[in-house]
Design a protein around this motif. Structure first.
Motif: not given
Length: 211
Positions: A90-116
């Protein structure tokens, strides 16, 4: 007012409104405001492919008190993983945001990650993670940032040294490559290379049921 005069006034006001609307439309297009408003309305479902490699480097107990550390006094633990998941762009105030949930593979299952990152400045990428592990990191090539890392037990500062940022992600997808090192309390370092591929997903519109 008679009907003829009233009609003339209404016609004049309508013409003035058209002129104002025409000037407003011309101004919005000339300044790029229409494009800005359109971009900020974008929200897409995306597929995210992540390839990552980590090299965790720790100073041995024998060398912790030494001012000069030899390479033989370093312990290295390597790890690689690859995963594919879905998320939101999504785009918010001129910033691109990429949001997804981590899985067991990363060892952080359930955590929400947002790159922007700013649409006009893709070379500075922020990472905000919430959940079982929380962190706020900034990646900027050639710049050292002091950031925050939080676990259920303790919160502490980390230093992020970014060697490389290649980012061509737009609202139509793209790729992001990061190569960086995180220093934990001066005793441990984690060198990471991460490659992220973002692909929009065409979600079909559900047709209404017809009896």
């Amino acid at each position: 007012l008679n009907c003829r005069r009233r009609g003339g006034i209404i016609s004049m006001l309508a013409n003035v409104s058209k002129i104002r609307l025409s000037y407003l439309t011309t101004y919005l297009f000339a300044t790029g405001t229409v494009r800005y408003l359109y971009i900020n309305m974008i929200k897409k479902n995306i597929s995210i492919k992540i390839e990552s490699s980590h090299d965790q480097i720790a100073v041995t107990e024998e060398a912790r008190g030494s001012r000069i550390v030899d390479e033989t006094e370093l312990e290295t633990d390597s790890e690689k993983f690859e995963m594919t998941t879905e998320g939101i762009l999504r785009v918010v105030d001129g910033r691109i945001e990429i949001e997804y949930f981590e899985t067991e593979i990363t060892g952080m299952a359930g955590a929400c990650t947002c790159l922007s990152f700013e649409y006009k400045n893709p070379g500075v990428v922020s990472l905000l993670r919430t959940g079982v592990v929380e962190s706020a990191l900034v990646f900027e090539e050639g710049v050292r940032h002091v950031c925050v890392y939080t676990t259920p037990e303790i919160a502490f500062e980390v230093c992020v040294n970014t060697a490389k940022v290649v980012n061509n992600i737009t609202t139509n997808g793209g790729e992001l490559f990061l190569n960086y090192t995180i220093e934990f309390r001066g005793a441990e370092k984690e060198s990471t290379s991460i490659h992220i591929v973002v692909t929009p997903i065409d979600v079909p519109v559900k047709k209404p049921d017809i009896d």
